[in-house]
Design a protein around this motif. Structure first.
Motif, short mmCIF file in Angstrom:
data_model
loop_
_atom_site.label_atom_id
_atom_site.label_comp_id
_atom_site.label_asym_id
_atom_site.label_seq_id
_atom_site.Cartn_x
_atom_site.Cartn_y
_atom_site.Cartn_z
N VAL A 11 -7.58 -4.84 -3.54
CA VAL A 11 -7.32 -6.27 -3.72
C VAL A 11 -7.75 -6.65 -5.13
CG1 VAL A 11 -7.78 -8.60 -2.87
CG2 VAL A 11 -7.71 -6.68 -1.26
N TRP A 12 -6.85 -7.24 -5.91
CA TRP A 12 -7.15 -7.64 -7.28
C TRP A 12 -6.26 -8.83 -7.65
CZ3 TRP A 12 -3.20 -6.53 -11.05
CH2 TRP A 12 -2.14 -5.78 -10.54
N ALA A 13 -6.48 -9.41 -8.79
CA ALA A 13 -5.75 -10.61 -9.20
C ALA A 13 -5.53 -10.62 -10.71
CB ALA A 13 -6.49 -11.87 -8.77
N GLU A 14 -4.55 -11.39 -11.15
CA GLU A 14 -4.25 -11.55 -12.57
C GLU A 14 -3.65 -12.93 -12.80
OE1 GLU A 14 -1.23 -8.89 -13.93
OE2 GLU A 14 0.02 -9.15 -12.14
N ALA A 15 -3.75 -13.38 -14.04
CA ALA A 15 -3.22 -14.71 -14.41
C ALA A 15 -1.80 -14.56 -14.95
CB ALA A 15 -4.11 -15.38 -15.44
N GLU A 16 -0.92 -15.44 -14.49
CA GLU A 16 0.44 -15.52 -15.04
C GLU A 16 0.57 -16.83 -15.81
OE1 GLU A 16 2.95 -15.07 -11.65
OE2 GLU A 16 2.65 -12.89 -11.54
N GLU A 17 1.78 -17.24 -16.13
CA GLU A 17 1.98 -18.42 -16.98
C GLU A 17 1.40 -19.69 -16.35
OE1 GLU A 17 5.61 -20.88 -19.16
OE2 GLU A 17 6.03 -19.08 -18.00
N LYS A 18 1.75 -19.96 -15.08
CA LYS A 18 1.28 -21.16 -14.41
C LYS A 18 0.57 -20.87 -13.10
CE LYS A 18 4.92 -24.18 -16.24
NZ LYS A 18 6.02 -25.12 -15.90
N ARG A 39 -15.50 -12.59 -2.16
CA ARG A 39 -16.79 -12.19 -1.59
C ARG A 39 -16.76 -12.31 -0.06
NH1 ARG A 39 -19.53 -15.76 -3.82
NH2 ARG A 39 -19.75 -14.69 -5.81
N VAL A 40 -16.21 -13.42 0.45
CA VAL A 40 -16.11 -13.62 1.90
C VAL A 40 -15.14 -12.62 2.51
CG1 VAL A 40 -15.53 -15.27 3.71
CG2 VAL A 40 -16.67 -16.07 1.63
N VAL A 41 -14.00 -12.36 1.81
CA VAL A 41 -13.02 -11.39 2.30
C VAL A 41 -13.66 -10.02 2.40
CG1 VAL A 41 -10.90 -10.17 1.69
CG2 VAL A 41 -11.01 -12.66 1.48
N ARG A 42 -14.42 -9.65 1.36
CA ARG A 42 -15.06 -8.33 1.36
C ARG A 42 -16.02 -8.20 2.55
NH1 ARG A 42 -17.48 -8.89 -3.00
NH2 ARG A 42 -15.79 -8.23 -4.41
N ARG A 43 -16.84 -9.24 2.81
CA ARG A 43 -17.82 -9.19 3.90
C ARG A 43 -17.14 -9.14 5.27
NH1 ARG A 43 -20.50 -13.34 2.54
NH2 ARG A 43 -19.60 -14.86 4.00
N ARG A 50 -8.40 -17.56 1.85
CA ARG A 50 -9.10 -16.43 2.45
C ARG A 50 -8.35 -15.89 3.67
NH1 ARG A 50 -11.38 -15.67 6.78
NH2 ARG A 50 -11.18 -17.85 7.38
N GLN A 51 -7.82 -16.83 4.48
CA GLN A 51 -7.07 -16.43 5.68
C GLN A 51 -5.82 -15.64 5.30
OE1 GLN A 51 -5.85 -19.75 8.04
NE2 GLN A 51 -4.95 -18.51 9.65
N MET A 52 -5.13 -16.06 4.26
CA MET A 52 -3.91 -15.36 3.82
C MET A 52 -4.25 -13.94 3.37
SD MET A 52 -2.44 -18.60 1.70
CE MET A 52 -1.26 -17.70 0.72
N ILE A 53 -5.36 -13.78 2.58
CA ILE A 53 -5.73 -12.45 2.10
C ILE A 53 -6.17 -11.58 3.27
CG2 ILE A 53 -7.29 -11.19 0.58
CD1 ILE A 53 -7.43 -13.70 -1.17
N ASN A 54 -6.94 -12.15 4.21
CA ASN A 54 -7.36 -11.38 5.39
C ASN A 54 -6.16 -10.89 6.19
OD1 ASN A 54 -10.03 -11.69 4.80
ND2 ASN A 54 -10.40 -13.36 6.25
N ASN A 55 -5.16 -11.76 6.36
CA ASN A 55 -3.97 -11.36 7.13
C ASN A 55 -3.25 -10.19 6.44
OD1 ASN A 55 -4.42 -13.25 9.08
ND2 ASN A 55 -2.72 -14.59 8.55
N ILE A 73 -10.77 3.64 6.37
CA ILE A 73 -9.96 3.21 5.23
C ILE A 73 -10.89 2.54 4.22
CG2 ILE A 73 -8.11 1.65 4.46
CD1 ILE A 73 -6.89 1.97 7.26
N ARG A 74 -10.69 2.86 2.97
CA ARG A 74 -11.53 2.28 1.91
C ARG A 74 -10.92 0.98 1.42
NH1 ARG A 74 -12.59 5.08 -3.99
NH2 ARG A 74 -13.76 3.31 -4.92
N LEU A 75 -11.72 -0.07 1.43
CA LEU A 75 -11.27 -1.38 0.95
C LEU A 75 -12.01 -1.71 -0.34
CD1 LEU A 75 -9.78 -4.10 1.22
CD2 LEU A 75 -11.69 -4.91 2.63
N ASP A 76 -11.27 -1.87 -1.44
CA ASP A 76 -11.84 -2.24 -2.74
C ASP A 76 -11.37 -3.64 -3.09
OD1 ASP A 76 -13.09 0.20 -3.03
OD2 ASP A 76 -11.32 1.11 -3.96
N VAL A 77 -12.31 -4.55 -3.29
CA VAL A 77 -11.99 -5.92 -3.70
C VAL A 77 -12.57 -6.11 -5.09
CG1 VAL A 77 -12.17 -8.37 -3.17
CG2 VAL A 77 -12.05 -6.70 -1.31
#
Length: 555
Positions: free
Chosen positions: A466-473, A409-413, A444-449, A424-428
């Motif tokens: 920008v999206w995310a998924e769960a892996e084993e650990k 949410r903060v990254v999107r704002r 947040r800083q890493m994603i912004n960079n 450029i279109r940014l989709d989070v």
């Protein structure tokens, strides 16, 4: 005679030769015994064969002479009971009385009970019946605690035998016995010769004892000769050579090798040692001179090194002080720059919200450009400040359970206006994932960079997802763009400090080259990692992995 010491070369050499010679003599002893035994039993076989041939010849002669025996000079017939069987039995009895040999005529169905076959003879009869080509059977046989040699040959029907053993079967012959009805060539019985073996075994024992004594004497004589020759010509000179080599090893370079009593290769070896020792003495003298010279040079070099060490210590102290001043300067400058930039962004937001008063469209676009540029500059300053803290060892992380949607949410704002300014279109994306265990501000800083980096290399009307998924650990956070892509030769170096993905004029904005390096460092400090995949002309995908929070909170 010089005797080799235990566990020395001469001692082992003597043992090896002793074992080899003893082994060869043992093999010769065993083979000779087998040969003598075979020879003695061959002699028995020859004797038995001669006896049976003589016995068969005697039977044949009696059979041929029946008319002469049973008719007188006037032609009158009178059976004298001197047929081959009767004569053979009588001769066998006489032979048994005069010698230790016995000879016997037997058959399955004997006319005289004295000729009844024993087990060995019955077995021989069966073999002759089964194999007509068999000419003789012989071997040792034990009975009543006594071992004897048995030799058996077959008897076949001849013309002269038909009067008593021919047909018609069941009629009475001249001897008063019933005819068997046999034909010429059929098996009619066997001749069995029994000979004692005591003499054979006594001869074998005598030969064995003589050979054993001879082998022992030969072994002793051979080993004594080998020991004498080896000690005299090999072991003693080598031992003396070794003792003098040990003296040389202790530093006695005046040792002599040319007076050792040796022959052949050992004498040559002694001469070579003497020559080597002379060269060693010359070399030693030369080395002493060189060592003294080198020692003086090393002492001078040591003095120079000591002076250089003092200079290096002073220079190191100066460099450390310069580094400290640089770090403090960078921290101060970046901090001082962030304060007015924060004010600029805040005033831009006030003006855009039209709190002081209304603004027209051109003024709004100018304010958005100012705000976007100020935010990008703040990101750059934050990267420089964090890298400075990291190098100074003052960067601290506050890891906790993190809800990714709050970070997104903060990254999107923050990043949507910057992307919008570059068309450029940014989709989070919103995600439903387990809590991550990380520092939310650093995440947040890493994603912004990563988004800022993608904006630089994505053309207008492009897209960043920008999206995310769960892996084993871990939780994997992906930043994917439709930009130009990264050349394959640059991919291995993309996370290095001050490394730009593209140094050409195509880049839309410049940078410090610290953003990606900082992302990698922050990911590793949080127990995670960062990776990248890219294809030229199709875009780039960065992936940040941070651990999933445990139930008790954190790894």
């Amino acid at each position: 005679m010089y005797l080799p010491r235990r566990n020395s070369l001469g001692w082992r050499y003597l043992w090896v030769l002793s074992i080899i010679i003893a082994g060869l003599m043992t093999l010769n002893f065993v083979w000779s015994n087998m040969f003598f035994r075979q020879t003695e039993f061959e002699k028995l076989r020859e004797k038995a064969d001669v006896i049976t041939e003589q016995f068969i010849a005697m039977r044949y002669f009696i059979a041929q002479s029946q008319d002469k025996i049973n008719y007188d000079s006037h032609g009158n017939f009178e059976f004298k009971h001197l047929n081959p069987a009767a004569v053979g039995r009588g001769v066998g009895d006489i032979l048994a009385k005069r010698t230790q040999y016995s000879i016997k005529q037997t058959w399955f169905d004997v006319r005289n009970p004295d000729n009844e076959p024993d087990d060995y003879e019955l077995e021989a009869l069966r073999q002759f019946e089964e194999n007509p080509a068999l000419t003789a059977i012989d071997g040792e046989y034990s009975a009543d605690g006594r071992t004897v040699y048995r030799y058996i040959v077959p008897l076949y029907i001849e013309e002269s035998c038909l009067d008593c053993h021919g047909g018609p079967a069941g009629t009475i012959d001249v001897t008063g016995y019933t005819r068997e009805g046999l034909s010429v060539g059929e098996l009619a019985g066997i001749i069995s010769v029994t000979m004692p073996t005591e003499t054979v075994y006594a001869t074998l024992a005598n030969n064995r004892n003589n050979m054993l004594l001879f082998s022992l004497l030969l072994l002793i004589a051979t080993l004594t000769g080998i020991l004498y020759v080896t000690s005299r010509m090999v072991v003693q000179p080598l031992d003396e050579l070794k003792q003098r080599v040990l003296l040389v090893g202790k530093g006695e370079l005046d040792t002599r090798f040319d007076d050792i009593s040796a022959y052949g290769e050992i004498a040559t070896l002694s001469e070579e040692f003497q020559s080597m020792l002379g060269q060693l003495k010359d070399l030693y003298k030369t080395m002493e001179r060189r060592v003294m010279s080198r020692t003086r040079e090393l002492e001078a070099a040591n003095l120079r090194l000591t002076e250089g060490k003092r200079s290096l210590v002073a220079l190191n102290q100066k460099l450390s002080e310069n580094s400290r001043i640089k770090s403090e300067f960078m921290a101060t400058i970046t901090h001082e720059l962030r304060t007015p930039l924060t004010s600029i962004v805040a005033f831009c937001e006030l003006l855009l919200d039209e709190i002081p008063g209304p603004v027209n469209e051109e003024q709004r676009e100018n304010l958005l450009d100012i705000k976007t540029s100020a935010q990008q500059l703040m990101l750059l300053i934050s990267d420089i400040l964090d890298m400075t803290k990291l190098e100074a060892g003052k960067l601290r992380l506050e890891k906790e359970k993190v809800e990714l949607n709050d970070v997104f949410r903060v990254v999107r704002r923050t990043m949507t206006p910057i992307a919008y300014q570059n068309n450029i279109r940014l989709d989070v994306a919103r995600v439903e994932l387990p809590l991550a265990y990380a520092d939310p501000e650093r995440l947040r800083q890493m994603i912004n960079n990563l988004i800022s980096n993608s904006i630089k290399f994505t053309k207008e009307d492009g897209r960043i997802y920008v999206w995310a998924e769960a892996e084993e650990k871990n939780v994997a956070i992906h930043v994917e763009d439709t930009g130009e892509g990264i050349p394959p030769d640059l991919l291995p170096h993309i996370f290095e400090k001050f490394r730009q993905g593209d140094a050409s004029l195509k880049r839309r904005r410049s940078g410090t080259g610290l953003g990606l390096a900082l992302v990698k460092t922050l990911a590793e400090l949080q127990g995670g990692s960062v990776s990248v995949s890219s294809e030229m002309g199709k875009g780039t995908k960065f992936t940040i992995r941070v651990p999933i929070a445990k139930d008790e909170g954190g790894e």
